[in-house]
Design a protein around this motif. Structure first.
Motif, PDB file in Angstrom:
ATOM      1  N   GLU A  25       0.808  -1.229   0.000  1.00  0.00           N
ATOM      2  CA  GLU A  25       0.000   0.000   0.000  1.00  0.00           C
ATOM      3  C   GLU A  25       0.837   1.273   0.000  1.00  0.00           C
ATOM      4  O   GLU A  25       0.440   2.275  -0.567  1.00  0.00           O
ATOM      5  CB  GLU A  25      -0.922   0.028   1.233  1.00  0.00           C
ATOM      6  N   ALA A  26       1.985   1.246   0.718  1.00  0.00           N
ATOM      7  CA  ALA A  26       2.727   2.508   0.900  1.00  0.00           C
ATOM      8  C   ALA A  26       4.218   2.366   0.654  1.00  0.00           C
ATOM      9  O   ALA A  26       4.961   3.326   0.835  1.00  0.00           O
ATOM     10  CB  ALA A  26       2.500   3.031   2.321  1.00  0.00           C
ATOM     11  N   ALA A  27       4.643   1.166   0.238  1.00  0.00           N
ATOM     12  CA  ALA A  27       6.069   0.879  -0.008  1.00  0.00           C
ATOM     13  C   ALA A  27       6.900   0.944   1.277  1.00  0.00           C
ATOM     14  O   ALA A  27       8.122   0.939   1.224  1.00  0.00           O
ATOM     15  CB  ALA A  27       6.652   1.796  -1.070  1.00  0.00           C
ATOM     16  N   GLU A  81       6.954  11.854  12.826  1.00  0.00           N
ATOM     17  CA  GLU A  81       7.892  12.703  13.575  1.00  0.00           C
ATOM     18  C   GLU A  81       8.334  13.912  12.719  1.00  0.00           C
ATOM     19  O   GLU A  81       8.796  13.752  11.595  1.00  0.00           O
ATOM     20  CB  GLU A  81       9.108  11.821  13.926  1.00  0.00           C
ATOM     21  N   THR A  82       8.190  15.109  13.269  1.00  0.00           N
ATOM     22  CA  THR A  82       8.625  16.316  12.562  1.00  0.00           C
ATOM     23  C   THR A  82       8.753  17.461  13.558  1.00  0.00           C
ATOM     24  O   THR A  82       8.389  17.309  14.726  1.00  0.00           O
ATOM     25  CB  THR A  82       7.644  16.691  11.421  1.00  0.00           C
ATOM     26  N   SER A  83       9.298  18.570  13.123  1.00  0.00           N
ATOM     27  CA  SER A  83       9.350  19.751  13.998  1.00  0.00           C
ATOM     28  C   SER A  83       9.566  20.985  13.133  1.00  0.00           C
ATOM     29  O   SER A  83       9.958  20.865  11.960  1.00  0.00           O
ATOM     30  CB  SER A  83      10.482  19.627  15.031  1.00  0.00           C
ATOM     31  N   LEU A 151       0.974  11.001   2.760  1.00  0.00           N
ATOM     32  CA  LEU A 151       0.119   9.818   2.581  1.00  0.00           C
ATOM     33  C   LEU A 151      -1.003   9.760   3.619  1.00  0.00           C
ATOM     34  O   LEU A 151      -2.118   9.327   3.331  1.00  0.00           O
ATOM     35  CB  LEU A 151       1.017   8.577   2.751  1.00  0.00           C
ATOM     36  N   CYS A 152      -0.691  10.200   4.821  1.00  0.00           N
ATOM     37  CA  CYS A 152      -1.562   9.967   5.977  1.00  0.00           C
ATOM     38  C   CYS A 152      -2.667  11.037   6.086  1.00  0.00           C
ATOM     39  O   CYS A 152      -2.381  12.227   6.226  1.00  0.00           O
ATOM     40  CB  CYS A 152      -0.672   9.949   7.226  1.00  0.00           C
ATOM     41  N   THR A 153      -3.913  10.591   6.008  1.00  0.00           N
ATOM     42  CA  THR A 153      -5.064  11.505   6.001  1.00  0.00           C
ATOM     43  C   THR A 153      -5.064  12.424   7.226  1.00  0.00           C
ATOM     44  O   THR A 153      -5.242  13.634   7.107  1.00  0.00           O
ATOM     45  CB  THR A 153      -6.378  10.691   6.025  1.00  0.00           C
ATOM     46  N   TYR A 227      12.144   4.889   4.855  1.00  0.00           N
ATOM     47  CA  TYR A 227      11.175   3.814   5.061  1.00  0.00           C
ATOM     48  C   TYR A 227      11.037   2.910   3.837  1.00  0.00           C
ATOM     49  O   TYR A 227      10.296   1.930   3.875  1.00  0.00           O
ATOM     50  CB  TYR A 227       9.793   4.393   5.422  1.00  0.00           C
ATOM     51  N   PHE A 228      11.700   3.268   2.729  1.00  0.00           N
ATOM     52  CA  PHE A 228      11.497   2.547   1.465  1.00  0.00           C
ATOM     53  C   PHE A 228      12.694   1.671   1.096  1.00  0.00           C
ATOM     54  O   PHE A 228      13.821   1.939   1.520  1.00  0.00           O
ATOM     55  CB  PHE A 228      11.267   3.556   0.333  1.00  0.00           C
ATOM     56  N   ASN A 229      12.452   0.683   0.220  1.00  0.00           N
ATOM     57  CA  ASN A 229      13.586  -0.095  -0.288  1.00  0.00           C
ATOM     58  C   ASN A 229      14.201   0.632  -1.505  1.00  0.00           C
ATOM     59  O   ASN A 229      13.666   1.643  -1.968  1.00  0.00           O
ATOM     60  CB  ASN A 229      13.177  -1.545  -0.604  1.00  0.00           C
TER      61      ASN A 229
HETATM   62  C1  LIG Z   1       9.217  11.287   9.538  1.00  0.00           C
HETATM   63  S1  LIG Z   1       7.965  12.153   8.673  1.00  0.00           S
HETATM   64  C2  LIG Z   1       8.918  13.416   7.862  1.00  0.00           C
HETATM   65  C3  LIG Z   1       8.226  14.755   7.906  1.00  0.00           C
HETATM   66  C4  LIG Z   1       9.046  15.926   7.376  1.00  0.00           C
HETATM   67  N1  LIG Z   1       9.384  15.759   5.989  1.00  0.00           N
HETATM   68  C5  LIG Z   1      10.290  16.138   8.206  1.00  0.00           C
HETATM   69  O1  LIG Z   1      11.389  15.840   7.728  1.00  0.00           O
HETATM   70  O2  LIG Z   1      10.167  16.592   9.345  1.00  0.00           O
HETATM   71  C6  LIG Z   1       7.663  11.004   7.350  1.00  0.00           C
HETATM   72  C7  LIG Z   1       6.325  11.219   6.663  1.00  0.00           C
HETATM   73  O3  LIG Z   1       6.305  10.407   5.482  1.00  0.00           O
HETATM   74  C8  LIG Z   1       4.979  10.014   5.255  1.00  0.00           C
HETATM   75  N2  LIG Z   1       4.975   8.844   4.339  1.00  0.00           N
HETATM   76  C9  LIG Z   1       5.344   7.568   4.595  1.00  0.00           C
HETATM   77  N3  LIG Z   1       5.163   6.814   3.499  1.00  0.00           N
HETATM   78  C10 LIG Z   1       4.692   7.621   2.533  1.00  0.00           C
HETATM   79  C11 LIG Z   1       4.314   7.422   1.178  1.00  0.00           C
HETATM   80  N4  LIG Z   1       4.361   6.212   0.599  1.00  0.00           N
HETATM   81  N5  LIG Z   1       3.862   8.479   0.473  1.00  0.00           N
HETATM   82  C12 LIG Z   1       3.789   9.712   1.050  1.00  0.00           C
HETATM   83  N6  LIG Z   1       4.126   9.968   2.321  1.00  0.00           N
HETATM   84  C13 LIG Z   1       4.577   8.931   3.059  1.00  0.00           C
HETATM   85  C14 LIG Z   1       4.443   9.690   6.647  1.00  0.00           C
HETATM   86  O4  LIG Z   1       3.038   9.737   6.698  1.00  0.00           O
HETATM   87  C15 LIG Z   1       5.126  10.765   7.488  1.00  0.00           C
HETATM   88  O5  LIG Z   1       4.278  11.860   7.736  1.00  0.00           O
END
Ligand SMILES: C[S@@+](CC[C@H](N)C(=O)[O-])C[C@H]1O[C@@H](n2cnc3c(N)ncnc32)[C@H](O)[C@@H]1O
Length: 282
Positions: A25-27, A81-83, A151-153, A227-229
């Motif tokens: 779904e999201a890789a 996680e972000t800030s 991605l996240c609603t 989070y991706f390969n």
């Molecule tokens: C750790 S946060 C990074 C936020 C910001 N870019 C930062 O560096 O502070 C990662 C974000 O990636 C989004 N994410 C994960 N997989 C995704 C995908 N396949 N498509 C779009 N966004 C995705 C998550 O929902 C999450 O909000």
């Protein structure tokens, strides 16, 4: 813990099933040993969705895969996680070098397109628009387009709201900027409407087909590729390369690189920040 406890340990087969679902779904790649992550994130979801156990939630996914539940599960498994001004030095590089350079080369069209891909709850694009307003006031007369997607609603909805809790503004946002750009509304901090409406927040999955996106001058793709390969990273970077204008910039997270993944980019170092540009075609 009992088998009917939403907080109970996940069975190996169920863990494998959730990993496959996330990947499809999201890789997002979830490695072995991350069972606790599934338990802590999907346990509460199972409970709130009326399932007697995490195992029951996974069974529902396996046998009926209701679209809404699948989406909730994927969203719950994202790390958001972000800030504000995360890592500080990338924003310094944008302020001192990248934006002045882009503005000089776009002086005729007076238009900049910027994309914060994987923007989470919005701190990244909001940091950018605050910086643009404070340091480049002339941009008020430009026709800029700032796209921010995730991605996240739930996080996109929160980002759109422009509302932040005290604990969120305490992270990375200097007090003078809080006072200048936010007002307090019912115990939360609301970013000024003028800044909020500069950003086009949308839901978007980087791992599937992309909707039409205009050519970009700057793409922030920070702290998501981890989070991706490799295949997914490569496919995303290829598409970013096509979207970037020849003199545009890509910014990744501090631990991320295009090196060894996709070779159409070259590194540009500004102070302690590394950015990426499309290699010039000979
Ligand atoms: C750790 S946060 C990074 C936020 C910001 N870019 C930062 O560096 O502070 C990662 C974000 O990636 C989004 N994410 C994960 N997989 C995704 C995908 N396949 N498509 C779009 N966004 C995705 C998550 O929902 C999450 O909000």
């Amino acid at each position: 813990m009992t088998a009917n406890d939403p907080n109970s340990a996940i069975a190996p087969g169920d863990f494998k099933y959730v990993c496959t679902l996330l990947k499809d779904e999201a890789a997002i790649v979830l490695e072995e040993g991350k069972e606790y992550l599934v338990e802590t994130r999907l346990g509460p979801l199972a409970k709130n969705s009326g399932f007697a156990s995490l195992a029951d939630l996974v069974a529902e996914l396996r046998f009926h895969a209701p679209v809404k539940l699948v989406k909730k599960v994927v969203d719950a498994m994202t790390t958001n996680e972000t800030s504000f001004y995360r890592d500080a030095h990338p924003f310094k590089a944008l302020q001192t070098t990248i934006l002045p350079e882009l503005m000089a080369s776009r002086a005729e069209t007076r238009a900049l397109n910027i994309w914060s891909a994987a923007c989470s709850t919005g701190q990244e694009p909001y940091s950018l628009v605050m910086m643009m307003k404070d340091h480049f006031p002339q941009l008020i007369n430009w026709h800029n387009y700032i796209l921010a997607t995730d991605l996240c609603t739930e996080v996109v909805e929160k980002a759109k709201s422009g509302l932040f809790r005290q604990i969120e503004v305490n992270r990375g946002l200097p007090a003078p900027l809080l006072m200048k750009h936010f007002s307090k509304v019912s115990g939360e901090w609301y970013i000024k409407e003028e800044l909020r409406k500069q950003i086009d927040f949308r839901e978007m999955n980087l791992a599937t087909t992309w909707p039409p996106i205009p050519q970009m001058d700057l793409v922030l793709l920070r702290n998501v590729m981890i989070y991706f390969n490799n295949d997914t990273k490569c496919s995303i970077l290829e598409r970013v390369a096509k979207l970037l204008r020849p003199d545009g910039y890509l910014m990744l997270g501090a631990s991320e690189t295009t090196w060894g993944v996709e070779d159409s980019f070259e590194r540009v170092v500004v102070g302690t920040t590394t950015l990426f540009k499309r290699k010039k075609t000979p």
